[in-house]
Design a protein around this motif. Structure first.
Motif, short mmCIF file in Angstrom:
data_model
loop_
_atom_site.label_atom_id
_atom_site.label_comp_id
_atom_site.label_asym_id
_atom_site.label_seq_id
_atom_site.Cartn_x
_atom_site.Cartn_y
_atom_site.Cartn_z
N ALA A 65 0.83 -1.21 0.00
CA ALA A 65 0.00 0.00 0.00
C ALA A 65 0.87 1.26 0.00
CB ALA A 65 -0.91 0.00 1.23
N ARG A 66 1.90 1.28 0.83
CA ARG A 66 2.75 2.46 0.94
C ARG A 66 3.58 2.66 -0.33
NH1 ARG A 66 3.00 4.84 5.79
NH2 ARG A 66 5.11 5.56 5.53
N THR A 67 3.89 1.57 -1.02
CA THR A 67 4.61 1.70 -2.29
C THR A 67 3.68 2.30 -3.36
OG1 THR A 67 5.89 -0.25 -1.68
CG2 THR A 67 6.09 0.48 -3.95
N LEU A 68 2.41 1.86 -3.36
CA LEU A 68 1.44 2.42 -4.31
C LEU A 68 1.21 3.90 -4.04
CD1 LEU A 68 -1.31 -0.38 -4.49
CD2 LEU A 68 0.69 -0.05 -5.96
N LEU A 69 1.32 4.28 -2.76
CA LEU A 69 1.14 5.70 -2.41
C LEU A 69 2.33 6.56 -2.81
CD1 LEU A 69 -0.33 5.15 1.13
CD2 LEU A 69 -1.39 6.59 -0.59
N GLY A 70 3.44 5.90 -3.15
CA GLY A 70 4.65 6.65 -3.48
C GLY A 70 5.47 6.98 -2.25
N GLN A 78 7.69 -1.91 -11.44
CA GLN A 78 7.10 -0.58 -11.50
C GLN A 78 5.60 -0.57 -11.27
OE1 GLN A 78 7.71 1.34 -15.21
NE2 GLN A 78 7.12 -0.40 -16.47
N VAL A 79 5.14 0.64 -10.93
CA VAL A 79 3.71 0.91 -10.76
C VAL A 79 3.34 1.89 -11.87
CG1 VAL A 79 1.97 1.92 -9.25
CG2 VAL A 79 3.90 0.66 -8.25
N VAL A 80 2.37 1.51 -12.70
CA VAL A 80 1.96 2.38 -13.80
C VAL A 80 0.52 2.81 -13.56
CG1 VAL A 80 1.67 2.59 -16.30
CG2 VAL A 80 3.52 1.18 -15.36
N CYS A 81 0.32 4.11 -13.46
CA CYS A 81 -1.00 4.66 -13.13
C CYS A 81 -1.51 5.43 -14.34
CB CYS A 81 -0.86 5.57 -11.92
SG CYS A 81 -2.38 6.34 -11.44
N SER A 88 8.96 7.33 -12.59
CA SER A 88 9.49 8.41 -13.44
C SER A 88 9.04 9.79 -12.94
CB SER A 88 9.02 8.23 -14.89
OG SER A 88 7.61 8.42 -14.95
N LEU A 89 8.17 9.80 -11.92
CA LEU A 89 7.63 11.08 -11.45
C LEU A 89 8.51 11.68 -10.36
CD1 LEU A 89 3.85 10.11 -11.06
CD2 LEU A 89 5.02 10.99 -13.08
N SER A 90 8.62 12.97 -10.36
CA SER A 90 9.29 13.67 -9.26
C SER A 90 8.70 15.08 -9.19
CB SER A 90 10.81 13.73 -9.49
OG SER A 90 11.05 14.42 -10.69
N GLY A 91 9.04 15.78 -8.13
CA GLY A 91 8.61 17.17 -7.99
C GLY A 91 7.11 17.35 -8.12
N ALA A 92 6.71 18.27 -8.99
CA ALA A 92 5.30 18.62 -9.12
C ALA A 92 4.47 17.45 -9.62
CB ALA A 92 5.16 19.81 -10.07
N ALA A 93 5.06 16.61 -10.51
CA ALA A 93 4.30 15.48 -11.06
C ALA A 93 4.00 14.46 -9.96
CB ALA A 93 5.09 14.83 -12.20
N LEU A 94 4.97 14.23 -9.06
CA LEU A 94 4.75 13.29 -7.96
C LEU A 94 3.71 13.86 -6.99
CD1 LEU A 94 5.55 10.62 -6.65
CD2 LEU A 94 7.41 11.81 -5.48
N LYS A 95 3.76 15.16 -6.79
CA LYS A 95 2.78 15.80 -5.91
C LYS A 95 1.36 15.65 -6.48
CE LYS A 95 2.12 20.22 -3.56
NZ LYS A 95 2.58 21.58 -3.43
N ARG A 96 1.25 15.80 -7.82
CA ARG A 96 -0.07 15.64 -8.46
C ARG A 96 -0.55 14.21 -8.30
NH1 ARG A 96 1.89 18.95 -12.40
NH2 ARG A 96 2.48 17.21 -13.74
N TYR A 97 0.37 13.24 -8.44
CA TYR A 97 -0.01 11.83 -8.27
C TYR A 97 -0.54 11.62 -6.86
CZ TYR A 97 0.31 6.82 -7.47
OH TYR A 97 0.01 5.52 -7.12
N ARG A 98 0.18 12.16 -5.86
CA ARG A 98 -0.24 11.94 -4.46
C ARG A 98 -1.61 12.55 -4.19
NH1 ARG A 98 5.66 12.46 -1.90
NH2 ARG A 98 6.22 10.27 -2.07
N ALA A 99 -1.92 13.65 -4.88
CA ALA A 99 -3.25 14.26 -4.69
C ALA A 99 -4.34 13.36 -5.25
CB ALA A 99 -3.29 15.62 -5.38
N ARG A 100 -3.96 12.47 -6.18
CA ARG A 100 -4.96 11.58 -6.78
C ARG A 100 -5.17 10.31 -5.97
NH1 ARG A 100 -3.84 10.21 -12.77
NH2 ARG A 100 -6.05 9.77 -12.75
#
Ligand code: SF4
Length: 331
Positions: A65-70, A78-81, A88-100
Motif C-alpha cells: 500500500a505504501r509503495t502504491l502511495l509513493g 514498476q507501478v503504472v498509473c 518516473s515522477l518527481s517534484g510537481a508530477a509526484l505531488k499531483r499523483y499523491r493528490a490523486r
C-alpha cells in the motif's frame, strides 16, 4: 447519490514485478541482508474496481500500500498509473499523483494530529495542494457531509480526542476524500474500531467507492468481510501474491492451501468449535529477511511435496477460468 458528490472516476493501475526490499545495515554501513517485504508482485486494477488484498500481518500488504502511495521507492519493477510510471515522477508530477491517491490508515487516533481541530485537519491537504482559500470551506463541508458528519459546524472545532473512534475514522476518510482522489487505499480501516462501528465504516467506504466510481484497494487480514465491498481478492503470503480470483469464486472455491487454511480458521458458528484454539494456519509466518526458498508456504503446508515445493517456485496456474493460484498442486 448526493448532487454535490464528485464523480472523479478511478485510475487504471498496472503493477509489474514489484519488489520493495529494505536493506539492513550493521553499525550503520555494513550490509546485513534485506527485508523482502514485497517480492515480485504483479496485478492490474481496472478504473473504478474495488479489490481486497488479504493476508496475515507481516505478509507485505501494508508495504505494498505504501509503495502504491509513493511513500516507498520500489527496489525493482514498476507501478503504472493511467499509463504513467510512478518511478518516473518527481517534484510537481509526484505531488499531483499523491493528490490523486487517498489514504485511510488503520489507527484513526494515531493518524490525526492531536493539536489540530477538524477544520485544520481537512484544510491542510487543500493548502498543500494549492486549492484557493475561497473554495476550501465548501470542500471541507462536502467531505464531512459525505462521511455523514453533518452539520459540519458541529465537528469543525472539535479535536480528535473529542470524537469517538468511529467519528475519528470518518474524519480520516473525509481527509482522504477532500482532494477528490481517483484511487483510495484503505489499510485495515476497521481493525482498531469497536465491532459495533465496523460495519458502518465498511458500508460508508463501499458507498463512497460506488458513488465516486473510485478505484479502491482495501488491505485487510479479514477474509470474512471482503464479499461486502470487493469484486476481486488477492491473497498475499510472505511478500507475494499466492492466489487471485473474483470474490465469490475465491471464497466458495479456494484453490491455494494457504487461502483454504485462512478460510478454515474463520470463526465457526458452533460454540464448541469456536472455543478451540485454531491457528491461522498452523505455524508462524516466515521472516521476510530469510524467507523459505521456492514456495514460501512450504514449511506450513499440509500438501508440501518434498523435492518440488521446496526446490522450485510455483508459477501462476489458472486452475479455473479467471482463478489464479501459485501452487504445484495445479500442475
Ligand atoms: Fe503447498 Fe507445495 Fe502448493 Fe506450496 S506449492 S502451497 S508447499 S502444495
Amino acid at each position: 447519490m448526493r448532487p454535490d458528490t464528485p464523480t472523479t472516476g478511478g485510475v487504471r493501475l498496472a503493477v509489474q514485478e514489484l519488489r520493495t526490499h529494505f536493506e539492513l545495515r550493521r553499525w550503520g554501513f555494513l550490509r546485513a541482508g534485506s527485508v523482502q517485504a514485497v517480492d515480485g508482485v504483479s496485478f492490474e486494477l481496472a478504473a473504478g474496481e474495488a479489490v481486497a488484498f488479504v493476508g496475515e500481518s507481516g505478509c507485505g500488504k501494508s508495504t505494498l500500500a505504501r509503495t502504491l502511495l509513493g511513500l516507498h521507492r520500489p527496489s525493482a519493477g514498476q507501478v503504472v498509473c493511467d499509463g504513467e510510471a510512478l518511478g518516473s515522477l518527481s517534484g510537481a508530477a509526484l505531488k499531483r499523483y499523491r493528490a490523486r491517491v487517498g489514504y485511510v490508515q488503520q489507527d484513526p487516533y494515531g493518524a490525526l494530529p492531536p493539536f489540530m481541530d477538524v477544520r485544520r485537519i481537512l484544510e491542510e491537504p487543500l493548502k498543500v495542494h494549492g486549492v484557493p482559500r475561497a473554495e476550501r470551506a465548501e470542500r471541507i463541508a462536502a467531505a464531512l457531509a459525505e462521511v455523514r458528519l453533518a452539520p459540519a459546524a458541529d465537528y469543525l472545532g472539535k479535536f480528535p480526542h473529542m470524537l469517538s473512534g468511529g467519528q475519528q475514522q470518518r474524519v480520516v476518510i473525509a481527509r482522504a476524500l477532500v482532494l477528490a482522489p481517483s484511487l483510495l487505499i484503505a489499510d485495515e480501516p476497521v481493525s482498531m474500531l469497536d465491532a459495533s462501528v465496523r460495519v458502518e465504516i465498511l458500508e460508508l467506504l463501499h458507498r463512497i467507492q460506488r458513488e465516486r466510481e473510485l478505484t479502491l484497494a482495501f488491505i485487510t487480514h479479514d477474509l470474512s468481510t471482503v464479499r461486502h465491498y470487493a469484486s476481486r481478492v488477492f491473497v498475499m503470503y510472505a511478500g507475494r501474491i499466492v492466489e487471485e480470483a473474483p470474490v465469490d469464486e475465491l471464497i466458495d472455491r479456494p484453490q491455494h492451501p494457504y487461502t483454504q487454511a485462512l478460510l478454515a480458521a474463520l470463526a465457526d458458528p458452533d460454540p464448541e468449535n469456536a472455543r478451540r484454539e485454531r491457528p491461522i494456519p498452523a505455524g508462524e509466518p516466515p521472516s521476510l529477511i530469510a524467507p523459505p526458498v521456492a514456495c514460501r508456504f512450504h514449511p506450513r503446508c499440509p500438501h508440501h511435496m518434498p523435492g518440488l515445493c521446496d526446490v522450485d517456485t510455483p508459477p501462476d496456474f489458472e486452475p479455473r477460468p479467471g482463478h489464479h493460484s501459485a501452487c504445484w498442486l495445479h500442475r
